[in-house]
Design an enzyme around this catalytic site. Structure first.
Site, PDB file in Angstrom:
ATOM      1  N   GLU A 193      -8.773  -0.909  32.249  1.00 47.42           N
ATOM      2  CA  GLU A 193      -7.936  -2.020  32.019  1.00 47.42           C
ATOM      3  C   GLU A 193      -8.599  -3.534  32.207  1.00 47.42           C
ATOM      4  O   GLU A 193      -8.575  -4.294  31.389  1.00 47.42           O
ATOM      5  CB  GLU A 193      -6.728  -2.113  32.633  1.00 47.42           C
TER       6      GLU A 193
ATOM      7  N   SER B 288      14.876  25.307  -4.195  1.00 47.21           N
ATOM      8  CA  SER B 288      15.487  25.062  -5.032  1.00 47.21           C
ATOM      9  C   SER B 288      16.409  24.137  -5.014  1.00 47.21           C
ATOM     10  O   SER B 288      17.170  23.530  -5.710  1.00 47.21           O
ATOM     11  CB  SER B 288      16.497  26.234  -5.650  1.00 47.21           C
TER      12      SER B 288
END
Length: 778
Positions: free
Chosen positions: A121, A399
């Site tokens: 960091e 479908s």
């Protein structure tokens, strides 16, 4: 005037009488060089002056922002602010970040964790004074070079941001950055480096509702930070940058990549040796991970819903983990619990095994509010914010595409009537010789559009798609919230697509329910949403308005609904019927390709399917249900293709309790002739079927149209040959599908269990025994 006087005057003016004096000779460059130097000098001085003025202005602006910065307070540095989630009855059902936190003292922070956090960091953490000019310049150069957005914030600045400001990128304006930098400098004057680092370690969010690395260590590994090994420590150190993305339970591969980055930075900073790096990198990401405990008894029931609420709030630019919000959702907790029980118990529906997955969404037709949603069945107890199959578009809804990709657009754009004669006959995809076959490998000849939908014929769907055109079909779908990067003819009967675009393209349970809700809402589409209001700490609020638009004519919606009623009362969805309930819906069953069948080890697909779907609705609710296995090549047996409609039936039965059993009112844009519906004012001349059906094709007839009013859906249709059921891909009931419902039948009647008779008055079924299996989904 004397010569001496002339000489003296010349001397006074700097001249001599000699013609060869070089001092009198003008410069060969005509005086340009000194002039150029003077211009450059002026430009330089001007730039310096501008720089000084800019610097002073920058300092002044910085100070004007910094003087309004909030005061440093220990409570702010150590506290987390949780957000509360409310259901539709204003009851709190989850509090993000409310779990007990395990705090750690500066003297107890392991050196290994310090090395990991600082390495990944802020490697100059111990050298700067809150703001690192070298880091800022390096980030700026890197961003200019690569076009990226690499940050230049130090650990101290990150702590200030987490404590005082929004973490969203759009909120990182100049004023906020100036105040952040000022407070970071001030904090470095008041606190030691070890104290600042400890604040950070105790404050950061660590996914799964956990704050602080000590809390994460206890929850993830069942032991304190001091007892974690190198790869476990590196995992935790890397998570704060994007906690949910680096969650080892949900995204183990991404979490491992991040952990390995942390290990690499530690090696580069000489905190670990090459061998330690290689050994740790080879360690599985789940090494030592413990099952997570649920935060409350409802968490498992609402996990998928919470996940979508968080995503929706974050899309608004807010952080539900740090902003302290009251988030009012559309969740009907009782409906959510019932849906969960239907899907996760054998009380309501019989399932083939524990592994069959179910995803379902319940939507309020009038508002688009998502009232309940389950994205998986029998999920592990430790999953939090797990995957949600209800929003994913990677499976085929079969479908259920036909009403929204083919028949709906045909009514909308071509004024098709419900009684339009269609030909169920050998068909190919347009422009190819690839055959389109029906699920039962047979053809029924001439039949109405109503019948074609009732019995889910693939050939007529493809023909209708071709007649409408892909552009109009795509536009109709888009108005219903469904997109394909490139729509193809196969999308007339299938939602498969080669590009999902992160669920942007294709169809999910959520999208399907919202699309069919537009039929139920007389053509008005409401964008589905989970949140209805967000209240902030200062008392202000954002009310989420429903995004509505007319997606189709009311005539299209009503006529489509009228036909979809018959799908339940006498078609393929007979086992979705709820006695006495007025409703409409559609089945959808996908199929395997030849390659799939080879991998599975079977030669025919008539009795297996990868996906089975049902979507249905009343004037109040739309419910979609998908079923299938996580591994697509694990097939659903034929006798369980109806599980999706079983789940729907049980859920719609519950939703309809105490709700008016309303029917849709036929709009004045529609007229009824006998049992069929027509768009008012539309003229339709239909050719009779070809000679293969035994009819005379030389004549044509015009369908009579009357304005006789009708208030209920037709439950009978013109006499047609009933389809055989021995190879039907539609979900079965206890035995076989029903025969043609008599004129007096209602949705409440039980379907007949006998093989449908062949009507002597209708066209004969055209047999096609040359195909051994279907090549198209139902």
């Amino acid at each position: 005037m004397t010569t001496d006087e002339i000489g003296s005057r010349a001397a006074r003016h700097g001249h001599t009488s000699g013609t060869n004096n070089t001092e009198n000779t003008p410069p060969t460059n005509g005086g340009k060089k000194p002039k150029k130097k003077r211009i450059l000098l002026k430009l330089f001085l001007g730039l310096v002056l501008l720089g000084v003025l800019g610097l002073l202005a920058g300092i002044g602006l910085f100070w004007s922002y910094a003087k309004d910065a909030p005061k440093l307070e220990d409570d702010k540095l150590s506290a987390t602010v949780s957000s509360k989630l409310y259901d539709a009855n204003n009851e709190v059902f989850e509090e993000l970040g409310a779990e007990k936190r395990e705090m750690i003292k500066p003297t107890d922070v392991p050196q290994l964790l310090k090395d990991a956090v600082v390495s990944v960091e802020d490697k100059r953490f111990y050298k700067h004074s809150g703001v690192d000019p070298i880091r800022i310049l390096g980030s700026a150069f890197s961003n200019f070079k690569t076009g990226g957005l690499q940050g230049g914030s130090t650990l101290t600045q990150q702590l200030i941001k987490l404590s005082y400001f929004s973490t969203k990128e759009k909120d990182q304006n100049l004023k906020r950055k100036a105040q952040e930098a000022w407070l970071a400098i001030e904090l470095e004057k008041e606190k030691s480096k070890e104290e600042i680092l400890t604040y950070y370690i105790n404050k950061v969010y660590m996914a799964n509702g956990l704050y602080g690395m000590e809390t994460a260590a206890q929850s993830y590994f069942g032991k304190p930070l001091a007892e974690l090994n190198l790869p476990q420590t590196a995992l935790l150190a890397g998570m704060p940058q994007a906690p949910n993305d680096y969650d080892p339970y949900v995204k183990p591969d991404v979490a491992k990549e991040r952990r390995d980055v942390v290990l690499y930075t530690m090696k580069e900073n000489d905190k670990i040796t090459q061998k330690e790096y290689e050994d740790a990198k080879a360690t599985p990401i789940d090494d030592g991970l413990q099952p997570l405990k649920q935060s409350n008894e409802n968490r498992k029931i609402v996990d998928n819903y919470i996940r979508e609420v968080i995503a929706e709030v974050e899309s608004m630019g807010k952080n539900p983990y740090t902003d302290g919000l009251d988030i009012h959702t559309n969740l009907d907790m009782n409906a959510q619990k019932r849906l969960y029980d239907i899907i996760n118990s054998d009380t309501y529906v019989e399932y083939p095994d524990q592994d069959l997955q179910v995803a379902s969404t319940v939507i309020d037709v009038k508002t688009g509010q998502v009232k309940a949603q389950i994205g998986g069945r029998n999920i592990p107890d430790d999953v939090q914010l797990g995957s949600n199959k209800a929003i994913e578009t990677d499976r085929d809804v079969g479908s259920t595409m036909k009403p929204i990709a083919d028949y709906g657009p045909a009514i909308e754009n071509l004024n098709y009537s419900t009684g339009r004669i269609m030909m169920d006959k050998p068909t190919t995809y347009e422009g190819t010789n690839i055959p389109v076959t029906n699920a039962d490998m047979q053809y029924y000849g001439a039949l109405t559009m109503r019948k074609a939908i009732m019995y889910s014929r693939n050939t007529t769907a493809i023909q209708t798609f071709d007649a409408v055109g892909s552009d109009k079909s795509a536009a109709f779908l888009k108005d219903l919230g469904i997109e394909f990067k490139e729509i193809v003819a196969a999308n007339a009967i299938s939602s498969n697509t080669s590009d999902l675009g992160g669920n942007k393209y294709g169809v999910s349970s959520l999208k399907l329910a919202a699309a069919y809700a537009a039929f139920a809402n007389m053509g008005v589409y409401n964008k589905p949403h989970y949140v209805n209001k967000v209240v902030y700490q200062d008392g202000s609020e954002d009310v989420i308005e429903t995004e509505s638009k007319r997606a189709m004519k009311d005539s299209t919606a009503y006529m489509m609904t009228d036909m979809l009623k018959d799908v339940i009362s006498g078609g393929t969805a007979f086992n979705a019927g709820v006695p006495g309930l007025i409703q409409a819906g559609k089945t959808g069953t996908a199929n395997y390709t030849d390659a799939d069948l080879a991998n599975i080890g079977v030669s025919e697909s008539s009795s297996i399917a990868p996906d089975s779907t049902f979507v249905g609705y009343t004037p109040h609710y739309a419910v979609s249900v998908w079923t299938g296995y996580k591994q697509r090549l694990t097939p659903i047996p034929y006798e369980y293709w109806g599980t999706a409609s079983d789940v729907y039936r049980e859920m719609m039965t519950y939703l309809s309790e105490g709700v008016a059993n309303d029917d849709w009112t036929m709009p004045d844009t529609v007229i009824r002739s006998g049992s069929e519906l027509y768009v008012k004012g539309a003229y339709e001349e239909q050719l009779l079927p070809s000679s293969t059906t035994g009819y005379d094709t030389s004549s044509s007839w015009e369908t009579p149209i009357s304005s006789e009013p009708a208030t209920t859906s037709s439950s009978t249709v013109p006499s047609q040959t009933e389809p055989p059921t021995s190879q039907s891909s539609e979900p079965p009931a206890s035995s076989t599908p029903p025969t043609e419902p008599p004129a007096s039948s209602t949705p409440s009647e039980e379907p007949a269990n006998s093989e449908p008779p062949q009507s002597s008055s209708g066209p004969p079924v055209i047999q096609n025994n040359s195909f051994r299996r279907r090549s198209s989904p139902e």
